[in-house]
Enzyme design. Structure first.
Site, PDB file in Angstrom:
ATOM      1  N   ASP A   1     -32.541 -30.097 -47.738  1.00 14.28           N
ATOM      2  CA  ASP A   1     -31.343 -29.506 -47.152  1.00 14.28           C
ATOM      3  C   ASP A   1     -31.745 -28.458 -46.117  1.00 14.28           C
ATOM      4  OD1 ASP A   1     -32.382 -28.088 -49.296  1.00 14.28           O
ATOM      5  OD2 ASP A   1     -30.544 -28.102 -50.446  1.00 14.28           O
TER       6      ASP A   1
ATOM      7  N   GLU B   1     -24.628 -26.052 -48.807  1.00 11.51           N
ATOM      8  CA  GLU B   1     -24.080 -24.862 -49.457  1.00 11.51           C
ATOM      9  C   GLU B   1     -22.551 -24.807 -49.506  1.00 11.51           C
ATOM     10  OE1 GLU B   1     -25.697 -22.828 -51.118  1.00 11.51           O
ATOM     11  OE2 GLU B   1     -27.755 -22.812 -50.420  1.00 11.51           O
TER      12      GLU B   1
END
Length: 366
Positions: free
Chosen positions: A64, A126
């Site tokens: 990520d 997130e």
């Protein structure tokens, strides 16, 4: 300084929040373009690298990319140059490991590979989640991806250790907001109003009692962290708001909690004459590791530790696992410094252990 460390430090200085990872993507792509792989753009701020070994199946790895809206306070020489933004969750390390893996792959003789390799650099873990949109691009079908691995730095196990579970690992998390609408009145005349605060308190007690009916071996959370009602002491409030989180691993458990919540609210509406509005997010699904794939990985990773219990935090890696078999790992930093902390940091030597783990997993039989 090894290359993975340099990658991490470069990326740490340019943190960008979800779906704004433009400089981050530019950096990642600039490294990948020096290698013998197909570089693929994903969404607006993501990327992938495909290493073709002429095999029928492909193994994927995911890192990520996004940072958090946190002001860094580490005092590092390579601290964030973007005020109010920081890689406080280790995503700079995740990208550094995958770029380091890419460099290792570039040097290997592909004739001995069991699978083609796809490296995914995913934006927006997130917040709204970049994993599902990547699944929707069709990239797994195009490259015949049969399995995926992901790794997250984890402060609460020894530095360099690798740990996971063969089933439930991280929770389905939903953010919940309940708004009770009553009728305001002076506390000297309570019969003329509908006390939203009292109804909210009763609702909270009934919800907590409901959660206790679930079997102890079904991991779940039903908790509220914010309860606000009223403005002055002698006026019964018209509105009360409760904010909390529902978490579970099994869809049936989550659905039961939602259904029971709605039933309790309807009952309170009938009893009191109030109105209750219930809003909740779908959130990320639970991270549930594929047991057969976990067993294959365990055979290749003698150092792999099996965690005692799953974690109740969420991860959008779960969307990949709903499409193809996947296993998620924790890579220990040993610091005890929590994720999303303005002081988050780690010894970069652990990145090498992550790369070694990924190289070992290349030999998995899909």
């Amino acid at each position: 300084m090894n290359q993975a460390t340099q990658f991490r430090r470069d990326l740490h200085q340019i943190p960008e929040t979800s779906f704004t990872e433009f400089k981050t993507k530019e950096y990642v792509v600039s490294v990948l373009k020096t290698l013998h792989c197909e570089v693929i753009e994903l969404l607006e701020t993501g990327a992938a690298a495909y290493f073709d070994a002429g095999r029928p199946a492909t193994l994927a790895y995911r890192a990520d990319m996004d940072a958090l809206p946190i002001q860094e306070e580490t005092g590092l020489d390579f601290a964030s140059r973007h005020p109010g933004k920081m890689h406080a969750c280790g995503h700079d390390g995740h990208m550094a490991m995958l770029l380091g893996l890419a460099q290792e792959l570039d040097q290997l003789d592909r004739s001995g590979w069991k699978n083609n390799i796809l490296l995914i650099f995913q934006p927006s873990e997130e917040t709204v989640g970049g994993a599902k949109p990547i699944c929707d691009t069709g990239i797994f079908e195009k490259y015949n991806v049969k399995a995926i691995f992901g790794t997250h730095l984890w402060p609460f196990i020894p530095a360099g250790s690798i740990a996971s579970l063969p089933a439930e690992m991280m929770a389905h998390a939903s953010e919940v907001t309940v708004t009770v609408k009553g009728k305001s009145t002076h506390c000297a005349k309570p019969d003329e109003g509908i006390d939203a605060l009292a109804i909210g308190a009763e609702l909270l007690c009934r919800l907590y009692a409901m959660e206790k009916k679930i079997a102890p071996n079904q991991y779940r959370i039903l908790k509220f962290g914010n309860f606000h009602a009223g403005t002055v002491r002698n006026i019964l409030p018209e509105t009360a708001v409760l904010e909390g989180s529902y978490r579970s691993f099994q869809d049936a458990t989550f659905d039961w909690m939602i259904d029971q919540t709605k039933a309790i609210m309807r009952q309170l509406e009938q009893e009191t004459g109030c109105q209750i509005v219930f809003d909740y997010t779908e959130g990320y699904p639970a991270v549930i590791n594929d047991a057969p794939l976990f067993a294959k990985a365990q055979a290749l990773l003698p150092q792999l530790q099996v965690l005692d219990k799953p974690e109740m935090i969420a991860e959008d890696f779960a969307f990949y696992q709903r499409k193809i078999p996947g296993v998620f790992f924790f890579l220990g930093t040993g610091t005890g410094i929590a994720l999303h902390n303005c002081h988050f940091n780690f010894d970069e030597q652990v990145l090498q252990e992550g790369i070694k783990t990924d190289l070992a997993l290349m030999n998995i039989d899909l």
